[in-house]
Design a protein around this motif. Structure first.
Motif, PDB file in Angstrom:
ATOM      1  N   VAL A 179    -106.123  81.969 -90.461  1.00 36.00           N
ATOM      2  CA  VAL A 179    -106.224  80.509 -90.366  1.00 36.00           C
ATOM      3  C   VAL A 179    -105.958  80.104 -88.920  1.00 36.00           C
ATOM      4  O   VAL A 179    -105.253  80.803 -88.189  1.00 36.00           O
ATOM      5  CB  VAL A 179    -105.210  79.811 -91.306  1.00 36.00           C
ATOM      6  N   PRO A 180    -106.531  78.970 -88.495  1.00 36.22           N
ATOM      7  CA  PRO A 180    -106.325  78.537 -87.106  1.00 36.22           C
ATOM      8  C   PRO A 180    -104.943  77.918 -86.926  1.00 36.22           C
ATOM      9  O   PRO A 180    -104.351  77.371 -87.854  1.00 36.22           O
ATOM     10  CB  PRO A 180    -107.425  77.503 -86.884  1.00 36.22           C
ATOM     11  N   PHE A 181    -104.486  78.025 -85.701  1.00 39.30           N
ATOM     12  CA  PHE A 181    -103.178  77.447 -85.377  1.00 39.30           C
ATOM     13  C   PHE A 181    -103.262  75.926 -85.298  1.00 39.30           C
ATOM     14  O   PHE A 181    -102.401  75.228 -85.829  1.00 39.30           O
ATOM     15  CB  PHE A 181    -102.675  78.026 -84.048  1.00 39.30           C
ATOM     16  N   LYS A 182    -104.327  75.405 -84.650  1.00 42.37           N
ATOM     17  CA  LYS A 182    -104.434  73.959 -84.455  1.00 42.37           C
ATOM     18  C   LYS A 182    -105.902  73.538 -84.480  1.00 42.37           C
ATOM     19  O   LYS A 182    -106.568  73.486 -83.446  1.00 42.37           O
ATOM     20  CB  LYS A 182    -103.784  73.559 -83.121  1.00 42.37           C
ATOM     21  N   PRO A 183    -106.453  73.232 -85.665  1.00 44.50           N
ATOM     22  CA  PRO A 183    -107.843  72.745 -85.735  1.00 44.50           C
ATOM     23  C   PRO A 183    -107.981  71.411 -85.004  1.00 44.50           C
ATOM     24  O   PRO A 183    -107.057  70.591 -84.990  1.00 44.50           O
ATOM     25  CB  PRO A 183    -108.071  72.574 -87.248  1.00 44.50           C
ATOM     26  N   GLN A 184    -109.148  71.187 -84.405  1.00 49.36           N
ATOM     27  CA  GLN A 184    -109.394  69.941 -83.680  1.00 49.36           C
ATOM     28  C   GLN A 184    -110.759  69.371 -84.092  1.00 49.36           C
ATOM     29  O   GLN A 184    -111.731  70.113 -84.276  1.00 49.36           O
ATOM     30  CB  GLN A 184    -109.378  70.170 -82.163  1.00 49.36           C
ATOM     31  N   GLU A 185    -110.771  68.052 -84.213  1.00 45.38           N
ATOM     32  CA  GLU A 185    -112.023  67.366 -84.546  1.00 45.38           C
ATOM     33  C   GLU A 185    -112.696  66.879 -83.243  1.00 45.38           C
ATOM     34  O   GLU A 185    -112.039  66.279 -82.394  1.00 45.38           O
ATOM     35  CB  GLU A 185    -111.758  66.183 -85.473  1.00 45.38           C
ATOM     36  N   TYR A 186    -114.011  67.149 -83.149  1.00 50.11           N
ATOM     37  CA  TYR A 186    -114.800  66.696 -81.999  1.00 50.11           C
ATOM     38  C   TYR A 186    -115.881  65.725 -82.489  1.00 50.11           C
ATOM     39  O   TYR A 186    -116.296  65.784 -83.666  1.00 50.11           O
ATOM     40  CB  TYR A 186    -115.461  67.874 -81.285  1.00 50.11           C
ATOM     41  N   LEU A 191    -115.528  70.003 -86.890  1.00 48.16           N
ATOM     42  CA  LEU A 191    -114.183  70.572 -86.789  1.00 48.16           C
ATOM     43  C   LEU A 191    -114.290  71.946 -86.142  1.00 48.16           C
ATOM     44  O   LEU A 191    -115.028  72.818 -86.625  1.00 48.16           O
ATOM     45  CB  LEU A 191    -113.539  70.691 -88.177  1.00 48.16           C
ATOM     46  N   ARG A 192    -113.592  72.134 -85.071  1.00 45.28           N
ATOM     47  CA  ARG A 192    -113.626  73.409 -84.370  1.00 45.28           C
ATOM     48  C   ARG A 192    -112.197  73.944 -84.216  1.00 45.28           C
ATOM     49  O   ARG A 192    -111.222  73.188 -84.349  1.00 45.28           O
ATOM     50  CB  ARG A 192    -114.290  73.257 -82.994  1.00 45.28           C
ATOM     51  N   PHE A 193    -112.074  75.237 -83.944  1.00 44.18           N
ATOM     52  CA  PHE A 193    -110.763  75.920 -83.975  1.00 44.18           C
ATOM     53  C   PHE A 193    -110.500  76.667 -82.668  1.00 44.18           C
ATOM     54  O   PHE A 193    -110.548  77.892 -82.610  1.00 44.18           O
ATOM     55  CB  PHE A 193    -110.716  76.903 -85.144  1.00 44.18           C
ATOM     56  N   PRO A 194    -110.203  75.925 -81.617  1.00 41.83           N
ATOM     57  CA  PRO A 194    -109.873  76.598 -80.358  1.00 41.83           C
ATOM     58  C   PRO A 194    -108.449  77.136 -80.387  1.00 41.83           C
ATOM     59  O   PRO A 194    -107.619  76.741 -81.211  1.00 41.83           O
ATOM     60  CB  PRO A 194    -110.014  75.475 -79.329  1.00 41.83           C
ATOM     61  N   GLY A 195    -108.143  78.015 -79.491  1.00 39.36           N
ATOM     62  CA  GLY A 195    -106.762  78.498 -79.381  1.00 39.36           C
ATOM     63  C   GLY A 195    -106.443  79.616 -80.353  1.00 39.36           C
ATOM     64  O   GLY A 195    -107.309  80.390 -80.775  1.00 39.36           O
ATOM     65  N   ASP A 196    -105.162  79.700 -80.723  1.00 38.21           N
ATOM     66  CA  ASP A 196    -104.647  80.832 -81.497  1.00 38.21           C
ATOM     67  C   ASP A 196    -105.026  80.745 -82.972  1.00 38.21           C
ATOM     68  O   ASP A 196    -105.222  79.674 -83.539  1.00 38.21           O
ATOM     69  CB  ASP A 196    -103.114  80.893 -81.397  1.00 38.21           C
ATOM     70  N   TRP A 197    -105.072  81.966 -83.570  1.00 37.19           N
ATOM     71  CA  TRP A 197    -105.259  82.105 -85.009  1.00 37.19           C
ATOM     72  C   TRP A 197    -104.079  82.899 -85.568  1.00 37.19           C
ATOM     73  O   TRP A 197    -103.400  83.632 -84.856  1.00 37.19           O
ATOM     74  CB  TRP A 197    -106.573  82.813 -85.335  1.00 37.19           C
ATOM     75  N   PHE A 198    -103.886  82.737 -86.871  1.00 36.40           N
ATOM     76  CA  PHE A 198    -102.783  83.434 -87.535  1.00 36.40           C
ATOM     77  C   PHE A 198    -103.304  84.211 -88.746  1.00 36.40           C
ATOM     78  O   PHE A 198    -104.216  83.754 -89.445  1.00 36.40           O
ATOM     79  CB  PHE A 198    -101.716  82.435 -88.002  1.00 36.40           C
ATOM     80  N   HIS A 199    -102.690  85.387 -88.953  1.00 36.46           N
ATOM     81  CA  HIS A 199    -102.926  86.132 -90.187  1.00 36.46           C
ATOM     82  C   HIS A 199    -102.018  85.569 -91.281  1.00 36.46           C
ATOM     83  O   HIS A 199    -100.851  85.242 -91.030  1.00 36.46           O
ATOM     84  CB  HIS A 199    -102.600  87.614 -90.011  1.00 36.46           C
TER      85      HIS A 199
END
Length: 504
Positions: free
Chosen positions: A92-99, A163-171
């Motif tokens: 899962v993404p750490f911080k999803p962002q809406e563009y 919705l895009r998912f830049p940055g870190d992801w987590f297991h």
């Protein structure tokens, strides 16, 4: 056996026999058995103890025997930990962002020239990833992104949202059942021989290679009330390499979090789930205020993944409770030699002063001496005839020529005066009688005092003659006559009566 940090529950010597055939013959070996309670260190940490087995009790005679070469027992207990099963769920993404992109030609299949960053995403094989197409919203002041519709001749303005998912992801891992782990290493050194075994919850019984030492981990005495269960939580850890199930969880424990499963949506169809940045930021604010984190693993638990043989795909925390482990240790006693120092002794005197029965207790004072040349153990018994309650046998050690005085309290069972016959018996380290001294003593009858309120008669201090009596009688008569005439006798009598009545 004397040691700090452990408790001996029982001690004995055991005759252990094996029957290997239908015959009546038995193969017996002698064993020294110790039943120990071994606690862990503070906060469930490591603990160790060293003890020397200097005496053993013989079952047949109940006598304590001193070992000629005392075995030295060393016990090392590791820190206790709780190990949890992990099952990989997804990333899962750490911080999803809406563009959003302002355009006039928004369509779900529009290319990057029209919707720019909101173009549909493709995987490594070029296939379109489902649910990544832009959402087109018309223009207007009350839309998700307020915008002007502008010149209608150029086409109706609209916006493309994605919705895009830049940055870190987590297991994300599901957490299953837990198991308790620790190890206890027991070493026994006898002379030049060293025997060693290691036991734990997964290996409760072990025998040394030379068959001299056998240890059985019976269990633990107290339940574990502070070991948490995480079956309703997910463990989330930073993704370090490629997406998918990781081969190594890493050791960045400061980023590991435990989050309730209800905060997750695994199909992406529920709103406000599950950006992890909110939980991370909330924890950092608490840490800056010197408070424990709500979600982070580090700071809430001790000794994370510090269990022995910790793999790259495991999760454990330290158990902070003090665990008392019950060990049954057996030592082969076939070739153990026993030795004890034996020395003669003598009773020098026995004194018992006379005392009043029941209302007091008597004291028998016995003086003894070690008349031998070595330091040795002794015991002293004071045995009386009927009518005196039993006294407890006393044990002590005397150096050569040392003189000791021991006392016994004597309690009669009757309040009558009586004579009693007693014997002081001195025994050596082999519990054999080496000297005896008999004595007699008496008790006086108990004097009863009921606390009577009548004052005893006190005789006059001086004798009174005949003429003195006549004189005193004449004076009383004359005083009575004068008092009657003057009235003083009545007043005085009334006062006396009134005073007496007041006292009553």
């Amino acid at each position: 056996m004397s040691v700090t940090g452990t408790q001996i529950l029982s001690k004995s010597k055991l005759d252990k026999c094996e029957k290997t055939s239908e015959s009546d013959s038995l193969n017996c070996t002698r064993k020294i058995v110790l039943n120990l309670a071994v606690p862990s260190g503070s906060s469930g940490g490591e603990a160790s103890l060293v003890a020397e087995i200097v005496e053993a009790e013989e079952n047949s005679s109940s006598k304590m025997q001193t070992l000629r070469v005392p075995p030295v027992l060393t016990i090392n207990k590791s820190s206790a930990y709780a190990l949890y099963e992990l099952t990989y769920i997804r990333d899962v993404p750490f911080k999803p962002q809406e563009y959003f992109v302002k355009t006039r030609k928004c369509e779900p299949d529009a290319d990057a020239k029209v919707v720019k960053i909101c173009e549909r995403l493709r995987d490594e094989d070029g296939h379109i990833i489902e649910h990544t197409q832009p959402i087109c919203c018309p223009c207007g002041p009350r839309r998700r992104v307020p915008s002007s519709c502008g010149n209608m001749l150029k086409g109706k303005a609209n916006t493309a949202h994605c919705l895009r998912f830049p940055g870190d992801w987590f297991h994300v891992f599901g957490i299953g059942q837990r198991s308790l782990g620790f190890s206890v290493r027991v070493e026994v050194k006898t002379g030049n021989r060293v025997s060693e075994v290691v036991v734990g919850p997964e290996n409760r019984t072990a025998t040394s290679n030379d068959n001299f030492l056998r240890v059985n981990l019976i269990g633990d005495f107290a339940g574990y009330t502070n070991i948490p269960s995480f079956e309703d939580f997910y463990l989330v850890i930073p993704r370090q390499a490629a997406p998918g199930q990781p081969q190594n969880l890493g050791a960045n424990f400061s980023m590991w979090m435990l989050l309730e499963r209800v905060r997750f949506t695994l199909d992406g169809l529920e709103c406000n789930k599950i950006g992890l940045s909110n939980f991370w930021d909330a924890d950092q604010n608490r840490v800056r205020r010197n408070q424990l984190p709500f979600y982070g693993v580090e700071g809430r638990f001790e000794r994370i993944n510090q269990h022995p043989n910790a793999g790259t795909h495991s999760f454990s925390i330290g158990v902070t409770e003090v665990l008392n482990t019950n060990l049954l240790i057996e030592l082969s006693a076939d070739d153990i030699e026993y030795v004890y120092q034996r020395s003669p002794g003598k009773i020098l005197s026995v004194t018992i002063p006379t005392f009043e029965a029941l209302s007091q207790f008597g004291v028998a004072t016995v003086t003894i001496q070690n008349v031998g040349k070595v330091e040795a153990s002794y015991s002293l018994v004071f045995d009386c005839s009927k009518g005196i309650t039993l006294t407890e046998e006393q044990f002590f050690i005397m150096k050569p020529n040392e003189v000791l005085t021991r006392s016994f309290k004597l309690h009669p069972t009757t309040d009558q005066a009586a004579k009693y016959v007693c014997a002081a018996i001195l025994k050596d380290s082999d519990f054999s009688e080496v000297d005896r001294a008999e004595c007699q003593f008496s008790t006086t009858a108990t004097v009863l005092d009921n606390g009577t309120q009548i004052t005893a008669f006190q005789p006059p201090k001086t004798s009174v003659g005949f003429f003195d009596s006549i004189k005193k009688l004449w004076n009383r008569i004359w005083e009575a006559v004068i008092g009657f005439i003057t009235g003083k006798s009545c007043s005085s009598s009334a006062a006396v009566a009134s005073t007496s009545k007041g006292k009553l």
